[in-house]
Each structure stands twice: as structure tokens, then as C-alpha cells.
Design an enzyme around this catalytic site. Sequence first.
Site, PDB file in Angstrom:
ATOM      1  N   GLU A   1      -5.921 -15.313 -62.230  1.00 23.73           N
ATOM      2  CA  GLU A   1      -7.148 -14.529 -62.317  1.00 23.73           C
ATOM      3  C   GLU A   1      -6.713 -13.113 -62.686  1.00 23.73           C
ATOM      4  OE1 GLU A   1     -10.931 -12.686 -59.895  1.00 23.73           O
ATOM      5  OE2 GLU A   1      -8.918 -12.575 -59.083  1.00 23.73           O
TER       6      GLU A   1
ATOM      7  N   ASP B   1      -5.158 -15.198 -57.024  1.00 28.02           N
ATOM      8  CA  ASP B   1      -6.205 -14.184 -56.901  1.00 28.02           C
ATOM      9  C   ASP B   1      -5.696 -12.794 -57.300  1.00 28.02           C
ATOM     10  OD1 ASP B   1      -8.868 -13.467 -55.738  1.00 28.02           O
ATOM     11  OD2 ASP B   1      -7.634 -12.262 -54.402  1.00 28.02           O
TER      12      ASP B   1
HETATM   13  C1  GLC Z   1     -11.045 -12.069 -56.482  1.00 29.84           C
HETATM   14  C2  GLC Z   1     -11.983 -13.117 -55.948  1.00 29.84           C
HETATM   15  C3  GLC Z   1     -13.125 -12.440 -55.253  1.00 29.84           C
HETATM   16  C4  GLC Z   1     -12.584 -11.587 -54.130  1.00 29.84           C
HETATM   17  C5  GLC Z   1     -11.543 -10.609 -54.654  1.00 29.84           C
HETATM   18  C6  GLC Z   1     -10.802  -9.952 -53.536  1.00 29.84           C
HETATM   19  O1  GLC Z   1     -11.608 -11.319 -57.498  1.00 29.84           O
HETATM   20  O2  GLC Z   1     -12.409 -13.964 -56.969  1.00 29.84           O
HETATM   21  O3  GLC Z   1     -14.060 -13.356 -54.767  1.00 29.84           O
HETATM   22  O4  GLC Z   1     -13.624 -10.887 -53.517  1.00 29.84           O
HETATM   23  O5  GLC Z   1     -10.580 -11.257 -55.442  1.00 29.84           O
HETATM   24  O6  GLC Z   1      -9.953 -10.893 -52.931  1.00 29.84           O
END
Ligand code: GLC
Length: 553
Positions: A250, A208
Amino acid sequence: MASRSPSQRNAHWFRSTVVYEVVPRSFRDANGDGVGDLAGVTEKLDYLADLGIGAIWLLPFYRSPWRDEGYDIADHYTVDPSLGTVADLDRLVHEAHARSIRVLGDLVTNHVSLEHPWFQEARRDRASPYRSWFLWSDTAKEFSRSRVIFRDFERANWTWDDVAGQYYFHRFYAFQPDLNYDSPEVHAEMLRVARFWLGHGLDGYRCDAVPYLYKREGTRCQSLPEVHRFFRELRAMMDAEFPGSVLVAEANQSVPETVPYFGDGHEFQMVMHFPLMPNLFLAWGEGDPRRVRHVLRATLPTPNGSAWAYFLRNHDEVTLEQTSDDEREMFLWLYGRDDRTVINGGIRRRLAPMLDGDDASVLFLTALVLSLPGTPFLYYGDEIGMGDRPDIADRDGVRTPMQWTSGPSGGFSTSTPDRLVRPPVIDPKYAPDARNVADQASRPGSLLSQVRRLIAWRKAHPAEAVGDDFSRSNGEGPGVLAFSRNGGSTRTLHIYNFSRDAASGSLRLPRALEPAVLEPGPGEASWTLAEGRLSYRIQGRSFAWFAASTGPK
Ligand code: GLC
């Protein structure tokens, strides 16, 4: 009870698999309390196996106050009681592996919940050993170039804390304080967390918010060299101790900032293709694949041993951070006309409603991500064309209960409606009685049956995702994206006509295949094969797949 992972036997498993993203609280409620749980996911593994899924990515299942779907972790080492127990997780992993399905967790390294004991200790006492696990300021002036991500909800990355008597830094919600990676303990603790669940049999992690771990004055505080060093270290640990396990990034950034996360094969095996995603929708809306071709040209091939992770939708909004102002305007005009769906500059909609509920459009774009060189990630429910709830706050409208049957709550739960974790879709076009698994599984022409067919065909014709010879057709019309992929003794050919008009073109087959025979796959086009060349004519807004192999000599 850690089951020996099938990943240990094949380190490149992810290149030929289809990943399915599961929001555990919304997938299936096995104990009838209104909240989806891990036992519910286990219950539905046969469904996923039948769909042809090779791996699931589970959103966070750790203890959490659930203010951001578990991305606000209060204890990394346990399963939240609402989802079950660690034993339930072990069982899920064991049963998934028994069906050759890998299980990816979500590794949230950047921040924790305000309620996490680490933060609670840190804020109470300046002398606490946990104080240095977070970032504090007396002025809130530091790191002023780091952008606010949830810009509809937060105005700054610093928030004053009365208990601490200082400001603390948070890149996301104020209830998610960022960890301080300059603390060696934080660094070590996160490796411990990663090890813990891999020890329970997980096959890897979607990581994440990767770019933001380190902050340096005068920079935008993203994708710093230290970030890459941290993930290389994590990867090295995983390669050594859990061979075959994988990391997916991500990193929602531009092409030049995203590509380095592959790290020449030593960092992430997969990186989410954020630069491509909005362009897929724009190209579809414009009836012109030029921009898709452009991004692919700039981002393929990936370094050895790695693969792009393609996706259309996920549990967040469609983020438009990688688009220009003109593109964003066009995107909002095409897909964001309902103001309620616009959030943080993006659009919180599911795939089907973005495409006006048109199964053929959903299938076209799904086929495209299933055929590009890399690994497709499907979002739960999109295979049946599920809808959303623009009336529910934040991104929860795209996380409504999975629709298994036409029954109350779509067969998600036996609880009373008032206890459901979130309400089901009510728009009659998308509600459970209009779109559900049971009904679509029994109809050969349904969206679900067609998606299943695409996945089965993809599996039957494995192409090399890495070092892939991704060649374009000669003479494709402006509305057509056509390419072939090398699968060793077979070549797969994929033709997508984005425009509304019929189009003709041709694809040259490699000499090595001659005399080639052609096997038409999913989709539809008329074609002839002569002198090593496939000539096709394809209707507007449609696609066709073929496999070419050497015929009898
Ligand atoms: C990422 C996740 C999202 C979350 C954010 C903070 O972007 O995909 O859902 O709110 O991180 O953890």
C-alpha cells in the site's frame, strides 16, 4: 497447526487469482455477539470459493482497542478476543487452503497503538529499552516536511505526551505512535512478527502505509532508500523461509514513486495501483478513457515476476492524493456532491452508490479491473452492489455488515441490533432486503451472478500477467479502450466503450492464431472476423470480452 501452504507449489499463483478484501468484524458474526469474527469468515469460505476467489486479504485481526479498525495494534502476536483465537485463525487458514484459497494478512509496520506495552514502557521511562523504539522531540520541529495524512483529524505529526515529557511522532492518528526504524530492535521485531503469522500458514501480507517507515531531516519522509532496503530484506526472508508467500504494497504515491516498490522483482510482488484508481472513475464520469490509457502506458509492463494490484474500492476513502487540483474538483463534482462523504480530501463511498446504484456501471468497471494485466482486488459486498452509511463517523460507513440475507442485520449476526459492531445500511435502495447474497445468488441476471461469470471466464482463459503483450486496437474511437492479452495459445480481447454513443473499431489478431476462431464471452457487441481482424460495433457504456484461438486447419 500450520497447514502447508499451496503457495509453496506455485510461486506465481497471485498472477492468475482474484483477491477479495474482508473486514473481519463486518463480514459474518459466528458467535452471535454482534461482532464479525474469524469463525464467521471460515463459515463463508464456500461462498467465496463459489464466487471464484483465489485469495482473501484479512484486515488486521490482532489485539487492538479498535480505534482504527485494528490498524492500532496493541499486541502483534495474538488474535483480538472479539475475533476469536489463534486456533480460529489456524482453522480459517486450513479450511481456506483446502478450497485453494490463499490467505493474506495485513502487516502494519509503521506504527502501533498508544496502548501497546512497547509505547507504555517507552513513555514512562527515558531509560527504558523501548524509548528508542519511538521518535521523540522536545521541540516538535523535526521532519517538518512530512505531510499530515488524516488532515481532517490531525493538525500535526507531533503530539505532546505528559507522561513522557516529550512530543512523539505519528504519521496517522495521534493514537498511533510511529516506530523508529533506526532502532535495530524494531527492525528485527517486525521481521519476527511477519515470520510468526507466516508460520501459522498465511500466504503473505498486504503491507500497510509502506512509504513512511523512515524519516530523514529535509525530506518528505516517504519512500526513502531505507524503506526499500527494509522491504527487500523482508522479501528475502520470506523467499528463503516461506517460498511462494507474497507482499503487496500500500504505497499511495505518484507513478515515479510507486513503480520502484516492485524493486526489479526483489521487493513487492504486487503494488496497489493507486495512480490508476481515481482515473478509472474520472474516465467513467467523463465518458472518455484517455486518462486510463495514459496511466497504463506509463505503468505497464511491470518488472518480471510482479503484478499491479488493481482495485476500485477498499475499506478507506477514495483517496485523491494522486490527482491534480482540476482532477480533484472534477472528481468531487462527479462523485462527492454529498458533503458528508468528503473526508481527508477524498470520498468515503462504496462502489455502487458512487455509480448511482446502477448495476451495469458497477459491472463495467469491475470487468475492466478483472481484465487488465495484473491482479484484481475486490472489496467485500461490492459484488452485490452494497451501499454505505454516510452518517457514520470516519470510514466506518463503508464497512457496514455484509448483507447475506434480507433478514434483520442482513443475516450478518443473530445478536440484538444494539450490539452490532456497526449498524447495517438503511437506505431502502441498498438495505439488506434490496441487496443481499441469498437473493442475488438465485437470480442469473443479478449483479452477483454476472460478477461470478466474469471471474469464471477469466479463470477459464488465463492470460500472462507478466511480460504480457498488452496491445491496443487500431482505429478505436475516442470513447473506446480496447486491448488484447496474450494467453499463449489463446488471446483474450477486451473492449470498453466509455462514451454514451455506439462505436465501431477493430482488433488485429496475431498471425500465429490463424485460422482463428472467436468465442464471445461476457458483455455484448456485434462483430465479424475476417482476414485476422475482429471488427466490432458496441453500444455506449458497454463492454465485450472475447477469446480467440486457432481453429481447425
Ligand atoms: C492505511 C489503512 C488505513 C489506516 C492507515 C493507518 O492507510 O488502509 O485504514 O487507517 O493505514 O494505519
